[in-house]
Design a protein around this motif. Structure first.
Motif, PDB file in Angstrom:
ATOM      1  N   LEU A  32       0.899  -1.238   0.112  1.00  0.00           N
ATOM      2  CA  LEU A  32       0.231   0.046  -0.100  1.00  0.00           C
ATOM      3  C   LEU A  32       1.002   1.272   0.026  1.00  0.00           C
ATOM      4  N   LYS A  80      -6.670  -9.197   1.527  1.00  0.00           N
ATOM      5  CA  LYS A  80      -6.426  -8.273   0.399  1.00  0.00           C
ATOM      6  C   LYS A  80      -5.883  -7.098   1.036  1.00  0.00           C
ATOM      7  N   SER A  82      -5.999  -3.845   0.110  1.00  0.00           N
ATOM      8  CA  SER A  82      -7.026  -2.936  -0.048  1.00  0.00           C
ATOM      9  C   SER A  82      -7.973  -2.887   0.969  1.00  0.00           C
ATOM     10  N   CYS A  85      -7.500  -0.248   3.702  1.00  0.00           N
ATOM     11  CA  CYS A  85      -7.813   1.202   3.892  1.00  0.00           C
ATOM     12  C   CYS A  85      -9.382   1.420   3.169  1.00  0.00           C
ATOM     13  N   THR A  86     -10.004   0.509   2.898  1.00  0.00           N
ATOM     14  CA  THR A  86     -11.259   0.737   2.129  1.00  0.00           C
ATOM     15  C   THR A  86     -12.240   1.302   3.263  1.00  0.00           C
TER      16      THR A  86
END
Lengths: 95, 492
Positions: A32, A80, A82, A85-86
């Motif tokens: 990230l 995952k 992502s 931070c999603t």
């Protein structure tokens, strides 16, 4: 000011705790590329925090910032990047 | 407080009424006991009472781990039994570990996990309040909370070992979906626990019967089979176990009058203290009047008397006695006599028995009459009926009072009914009242067919109901077959 703020709850310095920290660093630093603040709390030393946070399963990562506050259970080996931070999570599992 | 038995497994008294008798001392100390039952069978009540009685009776503190109900709902239930849970929590005699589902959608599972957080919380709480008792409610909700059954199984074993190290005695509840069959849904009992209790709430002949069964206590003795129990709003679970310490029973050779002089002669001097008498006869043979005579006999000796009527109403009892010129109301006013008129159908037989025992404790009668137990037979199955009555009979004996019970036989002349077959072996004295047809007339016959530890007359006598009470006349001589209801003139 860091972009993210995490708290990681572990129970003792065993291989699982080490794995979790390694996985978190991999996700944040390599995948990230975010800046973050990480506070690690050992529940064996601070069981009253487990009580306050009503923690059952460990390791537990809590994203304190940005909102919404979010809980991630497990050693982060199977997640995952992502999802860290999603904002909205669709495929959630009950704790 | 702790009972050691021959194989060295120590037990702790639960304090739950009847359970410590049934289990021969309580549940195994420092072990885990699984309580399995269908929804509504009383698992949570049993386990909360286990903690409450620990505080009240053994000065032992407890931790309640809940995975389903919120602590505030559990507290509401505990308060409804009159237990001061808020004070206990404040004084650190009772503590909750709240594992109830969070209303938190923002949880993600990502990789291996364990339940060390939970185990750390339980251990810390046990140490903090110095707990001796732990309840985990329930296994099933715990299993459902996490995405991996395997992890829960593994960590449950770990938790069990940790609890054993801390010298606490644990109850884990588990749900089952059938009253008979698999002990628990996840087949965990074998590996979680050496000790299994089963609570049931079985519908049978349109009546519900709650039972408790100790399925196994590894390495230690206990009673087998199902025992009825009831849940009381004021005291919690009451198990109708009839295995009492026989040494506490009181046997006496002291005699008391029956209220009828000739009957005293037939009995060899009167009833024995602490004895249980069954008066059996078909409708109209005079059972209630025998009971009232017995009460009047006691009142005349300044004894306290309790009359519980499940059939005739209060007014008709008083009318009967006015006719005889006894004013029972004045004894009632002075508090020497209490007459209770109860509808059998208002509650289960177990509750009736508990009510009667409580009444005996508060009123402290010397004599008690229950008219009739046949009315109670209508509201339950044969087994509950027998167990409940034996329980009451034993209680009466230990209190050294005399209990007289009437029983209605359905046939006018014949001998046995199911009621009598089931309880006659546990009564001390049986008095039979029968209609006897003789010389074209229907007469009443009375006989004493059993009298424990004593001689009695074996003759069948005629008795009549007069304005001055019951009168027992001469034996029926020269006839036989009276008991069978098949009279043969001339006799043997």
């Amino acid at each position: 000011m860091k972009e993210y703020k995490f708290k990681l709850f572990i129970t003792g310095n065993d291989y699982r705790s080490e794995n979790t920290i390694r996985n978190l660093k991999r996700l944040c630093d390599i995948e990230l590329k975010i800046t973050y603040e990480l506070k690690i709390i050992d529940l064996l030393e601070n069981p009253q925090i487990a009580e306050e946070e009503k923690i059952l399963a460990t390791p537990l990562l809590i994203r304190e910032f940005p909102e919404p506050r979010r809980r991630y259970i497990g050693d982060l080996s199977n997640i995952k990047a992502s999802l860290l931070c999603t904002e909205s999570i669709k495929n959630t599992h009950r704790e | 407080m702790n009972n050691k038995n021959h194989v060295g497994i120590e037990k702790i008294k639960t304090g739950i009424e009847g359970f410590d008798i049934l289990s021969k001392g309580g549940i195994p100390r420092n072990r885990t006991t699984l309580i399995s039952g269908t929804p509504g069978s009383g698992k949570t009540i049993f386990s909360t009472e286990f903690l409450a009685k620990g505080i009240l009776k053994s000065n032992q503190t407890g931790v309640f781990v809940t995975f389903e109900e919120l602590p505030k709902n559990i507290k509401k239930n505990v308060r409804s039994f009159g237990w001061p849970i808020d004070k206990w929590e404040y004084n650190k005699k009772w503590a909750f570990i709240d594992g109830s589902p969070r209303n938190d959608k923002n949880v993600i599972y990502g990789g291996d996990f364990n339940l060390n957080g939970l185990i750390a919380r339980i251990k810390a709480k046990i140490k903090e309040i110095r707990a001796s008792r732990v309840v985990i409610d329930s296994l099933d909700t715990m299993m459902k909370r996490f995405p991996s059954e395997e992890v829960v199984r593994r960590d449950l074993l770990k938790l069990k070992r940790e609890l054993e190290k801390l010298d606490v005695t644990t109850i884990i509840t588990s749900e089952r979906y059938e009253e008979f069959g698999n002990i628990s849904r996840y087949d965990l009992e074998e590996f979680v626990s050496d000790n299994v209790l089963i609570l049931r709430n079985v519908l049978n002949d349109e009546t519900r019967r709650r039972t408790i069964e100790i399925l196994k206590f590894r390495g230690t003795d206990h009673n087998k089979g199902q025992y009825s129990y009831t849940i009381r709003k004021d005291k919690g679970i009451v198990i109708i176990s009839f295995i009492h310490d026989l040494k506490s029973s009181y046997y006496s050779s002291e005699r008391s009058n029956s209220g009828i002089m000739e009957l005293d002669h037939m009995l060899g001097g009167g009833f024995l203290s602490g004895s249980v008498i069954l008066v059996s006869g078909s409708t109209g043979t005079g059972k209630t009047l025998i009971g009232i005579s017995f009460i009047i006999g006691g009142l005349k000796e300044s004894e306290k008397c309790l009359l519980i009527s499940f059939e005739e109403n209060y007014k008709s009892i008083l009318n009967k006695t006015k006719y005889w010129n006894y004013g029972l109301d004045k004894y009632e006013d002075s508090g020497q006599l209490e007459i209770l008129n109860i509808y059998p159908e208002i509650e289960g037989i177990e509750d009736h028995i508990v009510d009667i025992k409580e009444k005996i404790d508060t009123f402290k009668p010397n004599r008690i009459v229950i008219d009739s137990i046949s009315a109670l037979e209508r509201i339950c199955d044969v087994r509950s009926f027998r167990e409940s009555l034996i329980n009451l009979f034993i209680y009466i004996r230990t209190k050294n009072i005399i209990g007289l019970f009437t029983s209605t036989s359905p046939t006018f002349m014949g001998l046995t009914t199911i009621t009598q077959r089931h309880i006659s072996t546990i009564t001390d004295t049986i008095i039979l009242l029968r209609y006897i047809e003789l010389y074209g007339e229907v007469k009443r016959g009375i006989s004493v067919i059993k009298m424990r530890d004593s001689n009695h007359s074996k003759k069948i006598r005629e008795f009549v109901i007069t304005e001055k009470g019951l009168k027992i006349k001469e034996p029926f001589n020269n006839v036989s077959g009276v008991l069978k209801g098949d009279i043969i003139k001339g006799g043997k």
